[in-house]
Design an enzyme around this catalytic site. Structure first.
Site, short mmCIF file in Angstrom:
data_model
loop_
_atom_site.label_atom_id
_atom_site.label_comp_id
_atom_site.label_asym_id
_atom_site.label_seq_id
_atom_site.Cartn_x
_atom_site.Cartn_y
_atom_site.Cartn_z
N HIS A 116 -7.73 -4.45 10.03
CA HIS A 116 -7.41 -4.28 8.60
C HIS A 116 -6.11 -5.00 8.24
O HIS A 116 -5.24 -5.22 9.09
CB HIS A 116 -7.37 -2.80 8.19
CG HIS A 116 -6.20 -2.00 8.66
ND1 HIS A 116 -6.29 -0.67 8.98
CD2 HIS A 116 -4.89 -2.32 8.85
CE1 HIS A 116 -5.10 -0.22 9.34
NE2 HIS A 116 -4.23 -1.21 9.28
N ASN A 155 -7.97 -2.42 14.14
CA ASN A 155 -9.37 -2.63 13.75
C ASN A 155 -9.54 -3.83 12.81
O ASN A 155 -10.59 -4.02 12.21
CB ASN A 155 -9.93 -1.37 13.07
CG ASN A 155 -9.22 -1.03 11.76
OD1 ASN A 155 -8.30 -1.74 11.35
ND2 ASN A 155 -9.64 0.02 11.10
N ASP A 188 0.83 -1.21 0.00
CA ASP A 188 0.00 0.00 0.00
C ASP A 188 0.86 1.26 0.00
O ASP A 188 2.08 1.19 0.18
CB ASP A 188 -0.98 0.01 1.19
CG ASP A 188 -0.34 -0.52 2.49
OD1 ASP A 188 0.89 -0.51 2.58
OD2 ASP A 188 -1.08 -0.93 3.38
N GLU A 198 -9.92 -1.39 5.12
CA GLU A 198 -10.61 -1.07 6.36
C GLU A 198 -11.89 -1.90 6.50
O GLU A 198 -12.36 -2.48 5.51
CB GLU A 198 -10.94 0.44 6.38
CG GLU A 198 -9.71 1.35 6.33
CD GLU A 198 -8.95 1.42 7.66
OE1 GLU A 198 -8.80 0.39 8.35
OE2 GLU A 198 -8.48 2.53 7.99
C1 F6R Z 1 1.21 -1.49 6.22
C2 F6R Z 1 -0.10 -2.10 6.27
C3 F6R Z 1 -0.95 -2.09 7.51
C4 F6R Z 1 -0.18 -2.36 8.78
C5 F6R Z 1 -1.11 -2.26 9.97
C6 F6R Z 1 -0.38 -2.46 11.28
O1 F6R Z 1 1.78 -1.66 4.94
O2 F6R Z 1 -0.50 -2.58 5.29
O3 F6R Z 1 -1.96 -3.06 7.38
O4 F6R Z 1 0.39 -3.64 8.72
O5 F6R Z 1 -1.71 -0.99 9.99
O6 F6R Z 1 0.46 -1.37 11.50
P1 F6R Z 1 1.61 -1.46 12.59
O7 F6R Z 1 2.47 -2.58 12.21
O8 F6R Z 1 2.31 -0.14 12.49
O9 F6R Z 1 0.90 -1.67 13.88
#
Ligand code: F6R
EC number: 3.5.99.6
Length: 261
Positions: free
Chosen positions: A140, A138, A69, A145
């Site tokens: 994702h 959440n 992403d 989302e």
């Molecule tokens: C990042 C991504 C997100 C993160 C998720 C957890 O490329 O795709 O899904 O893996 O938001 O974020 P952290 O690891 O910072 O808690």
């Protein structure tokens, strides 16, 4: 799903690094396409992979990579763009060809078209062999989302307030966090041949329980991984603390060596 509960976040990172190393060795000179996540979850794994590379035992010379992403509107050079993050945290420190590390173009004049082009590029490259994922508080994965279609493709999404606030720690103020992103869809991610998700810390425990033991639901996008035949979820004790069947997963781990003897 294979659930691996490690004692510490460091052990969890080593286990994920082991999976990378095994997959790279198995692919040999034919090469491997890696799927890379950003955020804090995989950073310790990337550090371990860098350490193994620098120790001389692990080469990424035959690897290429697709990021999950990217923020819309952040210049690539911005230190919080995912283009830059993955280079700073991982790929600049190993022998992967930088031209083979691809990410969605968040600076495109037409992000909708850029998202579709990125999805097509993954397919044209033959798909992702090994995808590493984190999970949002959440539920994702990528930036899919809650209420994301379980069969979604790479597209533009709007972040929830919760994700914006979770990610504000990387920026000076919450207002600097972009609210639009390009993310691989749940359908796109689900086409990776093998997936390893890492989650550590108590803040992920509810999301992990919903992903592993909850209903398959667009409201917990990570639950879409229940449909995938080759997913490993690597947790530390804190992230595993809300799993009802944790003892069963530990029992499977203990018994696994007997199967492979
Ligand atoms: C990042 C991504 C997100 C993160 C998720 C957890 O490329 O795709 O899904 O893996 O938001 O974020 P952290 O690891 O910072 O808690």
């Amino acid at each position: 799903m294979e659930i691996v509960i490690a004692s510490t976040p460091e052990d969890a990172a080593r286990i994920v690094a082991d999976r990378f190393e095994q997959a790279i060795a198995a692919a040999g000179e034919k090469g491997i396409t890696l799927g890379l996540a950003t955020g804090s979850s995989p950073v310790a794994t990337y550090q371990e992979l860098i350490r193994r590379h620098q120790a001389g035992g692990l080469s990424f010379a035959h690897a290429r990579a697709f990021l999950l992403d990217e923020y819309v509107g952040l210049p690539r050079a911005h230190e919080q763009s995912y283009y830059r993050f993955i280079r700073d945290q991982f790929t600049a420190h190993v022998d992967i060809d930088d031209a083979g590390v691809l990410s969605p173009n968040g600076e495109a004049a037409d992000p909708v078209a850029a998202a579709a082009a990125y999805d097509a590029a993954i397919g044209e490259a033959g798909g992702v062999d090994l995808q590493i994922l984190g999970i949002g508080s959440n539920g994702h994965i990528g930036f899919n989302e809650p209420t994301s279609s379980l069969s979604s493709r790479t597209r533009v999404k709007t972040l929830t307030r919760r994700t914006v606030e979770d990610n504000a720690r990387f920026f000076d103020t919450v207002d600097q966090v972009p609210v639009h992103v390009i993310t691989q869809g749940l359908g796109t991610i689900g086409e990776a041949r093998r997936i390893v998700l890492i989650a550590t810390g108590e803040g992920k425990a509810d999301a992990v329980a919903a992903m592993v033991e909850g209903a398959l639901s667009a409201f917990c996008p990570a639950s879409s991984l229940q449909l995938h035949p080759a997913v490993t979820v690597v947790l530390d004790e804190a992230a595993a603390s809300k799993l009802e069947n944790a003892d069963y997963y530990r029992f499977i781990q203990e018994e696994r060596p007997r199967l492979t003897r």
